[in-house]
Design an enzyme around this catalytic site. Structure first.
Site, PDB file in Angstrom:
ATOM      1  N   TYR A 163       0.873  -1.178   0.000  1.00 25.24           N
ATOM      2  CA  TYR A 163       0.000   0.000   0.000  1.00 25.24           C
ATOM      3  C   TYR A 163       0.907   1.224   0.000  1.00 25.24           C
ATOM      4  CZ  TYR A 163      -4.338   2.404   1.390  1.00 25.24           C
ATOM      5  OH  TYR A 163      -5.435   3.216   1.441  1.00 25.24           O
ATOM      6  N   ARG A 198      -6.042   9.814 -11.164  1.00 25.60           N
ATOM      7  CA  ARG A 198      -5.467  10.543 -10.019  1.00 25.60           C
ATOM      8  C   ARG A 198      -4.976   9.496  -9.035  1.00 25.60           C
ATOM      9  NH1 ARG A 198      -5.687   9.795  -5.241  1.00 25.60           N
ATOM     10  NH2 ARG A 198      -7.609  10.593  -4.386  1.00 25.60           N
ATOM     11  N   GLU A 253     -12.211   4.405  -7.010  1.00 27.39           N
ATOM     12  CA  GLU A 253     -10.929   4.740  -6.398  1.00 27.39           C
ATOM     13  C   GLU A 253     -10.062   5.573  -7.328  1.00 27.39           C
ATOM     14  OE1 GLU A 253     -10.077   3.486  -3.168  1.00 27.39           O
ATOM     15  OE2 GLU A 253      -8.540   5.028  -3.378  1.00 27.39           O
ATOM     16  N   ASP A 254      -9.462   6.603  -6.771  1.00 28.57           N
ATOM     17  CA  ASP A 254      -8.469   7.407  -7.472  1.00 28.57           C
ATOM     18  C   ASP A 254      -8.915   7.813  -8.880  1.00 28.57           C
ATOM     19  OD1 ASP A 254      -7.169   7.064  -5.109  1.00 28.57           O
ATOM     20  OD2 ASP A 254      -5.291   6.331  -5.962  1.00 28.57           O
ATOM     21  N   ASP A 305     -14.147   5.778  -2.339  1.00 28.38           N
ATOM     22  CA  ASP A 305     -13.230   5.681  -1.204  1.00 28.38           C
ATOM     23  C   ASP A 305     -12.554   7.013  -0.890  1.00 28.38           C
ATOM     24  OD1 ASP A 305     -11.688   4.351   0.749  1.00 28.38           O
ATOM     25  OD2 ASP A 305     -10.037   4.131  -0.669  1.00 28.38           O
ATOM     26  N   ASP A 306     -12.190   7.765  -1.920  1.00 26.77           N
ATOM     27  CA  ASP A 306     -11.448   9.009  -1.689  1.00 26.77           C
ATOM     28  C   ASP A 306     -12.341  10.094  -1.100  1.00 26.77           C
ATOM     29  OD1 ASP A 306      -8.824   8.214  -2.851  1.00 26.77           O
ATOM     30  OD2 ASP A 306     -10.160   7.780  -4.517  1.00 26.77           O
ATOM     31  N   ASN A 366      -0.677  11.513  -0.080  1.00 31.51           N
ATOM     32  CA  ASN A 366       0.139  10.330  -0.346  1.00 31.51           C
ATOM     33  C   ASN A 366       0.824  10.449  -1.694  1.00 31.51           C
ATOM     34  OD1 ASN A 366      -0.774   8.919   1.994  1.00 31.51           O
ATOM     35  ND2 ASN A 366      -2.718   8.572   0.964  1.00 31.51           N
ATOM     36  N   ASN A 368      -5.643   7.278   7.259  1.00 35.74           N
ATOM     37  CA  ASN A 368      -5.756   6.722   5.914  1.00 35.74           C
ATOM     38  C   ASN A 368      -7.042   5.907   5.816  1.00 35.74           C
ATOM     39  OD1 ASN A 368      -5.366   4.767   3.659  1.00 35.74           O
ATOM     40  ND2 ASN A 368      -3.438   5.877   3.481  1.00 35.74           N
TER      41      ASN A 368
HETATM   42  N1  LIG Z   1      -4.929   9.882   3.690  1.00 35.84           N
HETATM   43  C1  LIG Z   1      -5.856   9.360   2.930  1.00 35.84           C
HETATM   44  O1  LIG Z   1      -6.543   8.390   3.297  1.00 35.84           O
HETATM   45  C2  LIG Z   1      -6.106   9.942   1.579  1.00 35.84           C
HETATM   46  C3  LIG Z   1      -5.234  10.821   1.030  1.00 35.84           C
HETATM   47  N2  LIG Z   1      -5.485  11.339  -0.207  1.00 35.84           N
HETATM   48  C4  LIG Z   1      -4.477  12.200  -0.783  1.00 35.84           C
HETATM   49  O2  LIG Z   1      -4.958  13.506  -0.886  1.00 35.84           O
HETATM   50  C5  LIG Z   1      -4.376  14.134  -2.015  1.00 35.84           C
HETATM   51  C6  LIG Z   1      -5.478  14.802  -2.807  1.00 35.84           C
HETATM   52  O3  LIG Z   1      -6.411  13.847  -3.233  1.00 35.84           O
HETATM   53  P1  LIG Z   1      -7.762  14.318  -3.926  1.00 35.84           P
HETATM   54  O4  LIG Z   1      -8.498  15.268  -3.090  1.00 35.84           O
HETATM   55  O5  LIG Z   1      -8.476  13.112  -4.346  1.00 35.84           O
HETATM   56  O6  LIG Z   1      -7.188  15.058  -5.212  1.00 35.84           O
HETATM   57  P2  LIG Z   1      -7.858  16.164  -6.071  1.00 35.84           P
HETATM   58  O7  LIG Z   1      -7.077  16.264  -7.317  1.00 35.84           O
HETATM   59  O8  LIG Z   1      -9.318  15.901  -6.167  1.00 35.84           O
HETATM   60  O9  LIG Z   1      -7.684  17.488  -5.215  1.00 35.84           O
HETATM   61  C7  LIG Z   1      -6.476  18.152  -5.018  1.00 35.84           C
HETATM   62  C8  LIG Z   1      -6.766  19.534  -4.505  1.00 35.84           C
HETATM   63  O10 LIG Z   1      -5.530  20.153  -4.187  1.00 35.84           O
HETATM   64  C9  LIG Z   1      -5.513  21.455  -4.752  1.00 35.84           C
HETATM   65  N3  LIG Z   1      -4.149  21.872  -5.053  1.00 35.84           N
HETATM   66  C10 LIG Z   1      -3.356  21.435  -6.052  1.00 35.84           C
HETATM   67  N4  LIG Z   1      -2.190  22.124  -6.032  1.00 35.84           N
HETATM   68  C11 LIG Z   1      -2.267  22.983  -5.005  1.00 35.84           C
HETATM   69  C12 LIG Z   1      -1.395  23.958  -4.494  1.00 35.84           C
HETATM   70  N5  LIG Z   1      -0.209  24.174  -5.030  1.00 35.84           N
HETATM   71  N6  LIG Z   1      -1.800  24.663  -3.425  1.00 35.84           N
HETATM   72  C13 LIG Z   1      -3.000  24.461  -2.880  1.00 35.84           C
HETATM   73  N7  LIG Z   1      -3.870  23.541  -3.326  1.00 35.84           N
HETATM   74  C14 LIG Z   1      -3.499  22.813  -4.374  1.00 35.84           C
HETATM   75  C15 LIG Z   1      -6.361  21.354  -5.991  1.00 35.84           C
HETATM   76  O11 LIG Z   1      -6.817  22.625  -6.381  1.00 35.84           O
HETATM   77  C16 LIG Z   1      -7.464  20.441  -5.502  1.00 35.84           C
HETATM   78  O12 LIG Z   1      -8.440  21.205  -4.849  1.00 35.84           O
HETATM   79  C17 LIG Z   1      -3.599  13.059  -2.759  1.00 35.84           C
HETATM   80  O13 LIG Z   1      -2.247  13.194  -2.475  1.00 35.84           O
HETATM   81  C18 LIG Z   1      -4.106  11.773  -2.173  1.00 35.84           C
HETATM   82  O14 LIG Z   1      -3.124  10.778  -2.117  1.00 35.84           O
HETATM   83  C19 LIG Z   1      -6.623  11.057  -0.899  1.00 35.84           C
HETATM   84  C20 LIG Z   1      -7.516  10.173  -0.387  1.00 35.84           C
HETATM   85  C21 LIG Z   1      -7.292   9.506   0.866  1.00 35.84           C
HETATM   86  C1  LIG Z   2      -5.248   6.566   0.411  1.00 37.87           C
HETATM   87  C2  LIG Z   2      -5.887   6.918  -0.817  1.00 37.87           C
HETATM   88  O1  LIG Z   2      -6.949   6.411  -1.151  1.00 37.87           O
HETATM   89  C3  LIG Z   2      -5.274   7.901  -1.684  1.00 37.87           C
HETATM   90  O2  LIG Z   2      -4.242   8.470  -1.327  1.00 37.87           O
HETATM   91  O3  LIG Z   2      -5.825   8.137  -2.748  1.00 37.87           O
HETATM   92 MG   LIG Z   3      -7.416   6.715  -3.142  1.00 36.68          MG
END
Ligand SMILES: NC(=O)C1=CN([C@@H]2O[C@H](COP(=O)(O)OP(=O)(O)OC[C@H]3O[C@@H](n4cnc5c(N)ncnc54)[C@H](O)[C@@H]3O)[C@@H](O)[C@H]2O)C=CC1
Ligand SMILES: CC(=O)C(=O)O
Ligand SMILES: [Mg+2]
Length: 544
Positions: free
Chosen positions: A92, A145, A234-235, A257-258, A400, A444
């Site tokens: 993971y 993504r 997912e993603d 999931d996201d 991540n 997570n």
């Molecule tokens: N910890 C966890 O369980 C999870 C973590 N994530 C992580 O969260 C991150 C984002 O995922 P999503 O929301 O799905 O992506 P997304 O693409 O839907 O959203 C990203 C957001 O970040 C903003 N952004 C991009 N560059 C930026 C900058 N320089 N300054 C400020 N904002 C900026 C974008 O405008 C957008 O609003 C990824 O790295 C993903 O791995 C996502 C899902 C679960």
């Molecule tokens: C953990 C997860 O689902 C993500 O980073 O997209």
């Molecule tokens: Mg994900």
């Protein structure tokens, strides 16, 4: 089971390798095909663990584990289940991210199914090629993504594969009844289009007019073939994922999931952070960096805490500030906001704040939540500024993989002089600071989706509702005792994931019955039912 020896030894679902006893070797015609010693699963697992630790890089360990899974599924899941904390960062995040980026280079054998635009019209027929008898769960991505790594196209297959391995190890789905899927809608990443080892369709992403009908056909085919299946999106990039969820959440048994899994796990961490800082929810000011699927999903879930405190939605939204790539999201910023961003756009700013630092100075947040995918964006100046005004700052660096985390655990503890409540999306090791050991939490969705999916599958839920998602969050939060919460611990240890998933499943099923969502006649004991459905990797359960 009568079978050709070559088949048994090469079918990971039934293969025991040196674990076949003499009687089985006789019966299956395996005599002479295996070294003489008959081994227990534990002995095989000890060897596999020693091989695992002998590799120099995590990518090699990832490849080793997936090859092991392709030889002997029982051994793989036994090894993984007993060494989850050690192996989670391999199957993971963060290693799965690197494995996806190098998917084409490191490809050895196919897993799951792929559906591309040229398969339009044939998807249902193609599904009959899937060799397993039935499928309980599908994780589907279009690779657009992948973690914070961007559009990886078909290389994203590592994510559905890894998530489903967690469904098996963490919740007890049967491995042969899980299906990872990639909808190949092209990729806009030039590097992959030009990479000779890239295995996906070599064209830019298809337009929406082709994309949505392709996904629609895939879902219709999946539910036609496996009517009780649960589908996890997912993603999938945010130009599509919200639309897909809106379209299908009340049509099929599915969730994103996201948006929802992340919403639930961070709500859980936030509930415990609030317990830890002992400040009522209405006194919190939350700054989000990133207003995409995860950021919006988390805020929507945290809103439920305000609702429970009797605070209206309108009032509650005043506690949220969202910063995206253009700065603070306001109604007066001048750009066209998506409907998701609009609900959190501030109406009370006549001036524009362009940077996170400016917003932190202005808001003096109690919590800062990073879901931007931008590594290092919580700078020392930002965190120190925040820590000036709050006794116990809540710092969630959730992007991540590790390189994309907004800050590291060490930085967060140092910059807040050990006062913060910290969680990250990818794991960080415990931090020694001023003679104290700080154990960072891993916020997570892996804590939520296995139990949530199990619940929905076991009770044959019609749909996954918001109440089910919030129940999952609260159940997870309840695993951390008051005394632990006061030390800054907000998530339980990962080694308890089976127990956690089981309890989440039980509570979510109870909620599903309460809401009239469960279609299975109510059993005498929900916990007994859940446990009876959980796969345990051992040779006694195999068919030989
Ligand atoms: N910890 C966890 O369980 C999870 C973590 N994530 C992580 O969260 C991150 C984002 O995922 P999503 O929301 O799905 O992506 P997304 O693409 O839907 O959203 C990203 C957001 O970040 C903003 N952004 C991009 N560059 C930026 C900058 N320089 N300054 C400020 N904002 C900026 C974008 O405008 C957008 O609003 C990824 O790295 C993903 O791995 C996502 C899902 C679960
Ligand atoms: C953990 C997860 O689902 C993500 O980073 O997209
Ligand atoms: Mg994900």
């Amino acid at each position: 089971m009568q079978s050709k020896p070559s088949f048994v030894l090469r079918n990971p679902s039934v293969n025991k390798g040196t674990g076949f006893n003499n009687e089985e070797r006789e019966k299956l015609g395996l005599k002479g095909l295996l070294p003489p010693k008959v081994e227990t699963l534990q002995e095989q697992s000890d060897r596999a663990l020693s091989q695992f630790t002998s590799f120099n890089t995590n990518l090699e360990r990832y490849i080793f584990l997936n090859c092991l899974r392709d030889r002997n599924e029982t051994l793989f899941y036994y090894l993984l289940s007993n060494n989850l904390e050690l192996m989670m960062p391999i199957i993971y995040t963060p290693t799965v991210g690197e494995a996806c980026q190098k998917f084409g280079n490191e490809f050895r054998f196919a897993q799951g199914m792929y559906f591309a635009s040229r398969d339009k019209g044939n998807i249902r027929a193609m599904m009959d090629n899937w060799p397993a008898d039935g499928v309980d769960i599908i994780v589907v991505s279009d690779g657009s993504r992948i973690l914070g790594l961007g559009d990886l196209g078909t290389n994203g297959m590592g994510i559905p594969v890894g998530k489903l391995q967690l469904y098996v190890a963490g919740a007890g789905f049967h491995p042969t009844r899980t299906l990872p899927v990639i909808i190949d809608s092209g990729t806009n990443t030039k590097k992959y289009l030009e990479d000779k080892y890239y295995l996906g369709e070599r064209h830019p992403r298809i337009p929406d007019s082709e994309y949505y009908p392709l996904v629609d056909e895939f879902l219709a085919a999946a539910y036609n073939k496996w009517p009780k299946v649960i589908v996890q999106f997912e993603d999938i990039s945010n130009d599509h994922c919200f639309t897909l969820l809106d379209e299908y959440r009340n049509k099929y048994l599915c969730f994103n999931d996201d948006i929802q899994g992340t919403g639930s796990v961070i709500l859980s961490g936030f509930i415990n952070a609030v317990r830890s800082v002992q400040k009522p929810i209405k006194e919190h000011r939350m700054v989000f960096l990133g207003a995409g699927s995860a950021g919006i999903g988390v805020a929507d879930c945290i809103m439920s805490l305000f609702d429970e405190a009797g605070i209206s939605k309108e009032e509650a939204r005043k506690s949220f500030w969202f910063v995206d790539s253009k700065g603070l999201i306001t109604t007066t910023r001048g750009d066209e906001l998506t409907s998701q961003k609009k609900q959190y756009a501030r109406e009370d700013y006549t001036y524009q704040l362009k940077s996170l630092l400016e917003v932190v100075r202005d808001v003096k947040p109690t919590a800062i939540i990073g879901l931007s995918g931008i590594g290092g964006s919580f700078t020392q100046e930002i965190i120190e500024e925040m820590a000036k005004h709050v006794e116990k700052p809540i710092v969630f660096a959730l992007s991540n993989p590790t390189t994309n985390a907004e800050c590291t655990a060490e930085q967060a503890y140092q910059w807040t002089d050990g006062r913060c409540i910290f969680a990250s999306g990818s794991p960080f090791k415990p931090v020694e600071y001023k003679g104290k050991t700080f154990v960072p939490g891993q916020g997570n969705n892996m804590y939520i989706f296995p139990g949530l999916g199990l619940a929905a599958s076991v009770c044959e839920a019609k749909h996954v509702t918001d109440a089910m998602i919030i129940t999952a969050a609260k159940t997870l939060a309840s695993f951390v005792e008051d005394s632990e919460v006061l030390t800054g611990k907000i998530y339980p240890g990962l080694q308890h994931i089976r127990e956690i998933s089981t309890r989440i499943a039980v509570k979510v099923i109870e909620k599903a019955y309460e809401e009239g969502m469960a279609q299975l006649p109510r059993p005498a004991c929900i916990e007994t039912l859940v446990k009876s459905r959980q796969y345990i990797p051992n040779y006694e359960n195999s068919n030989n």
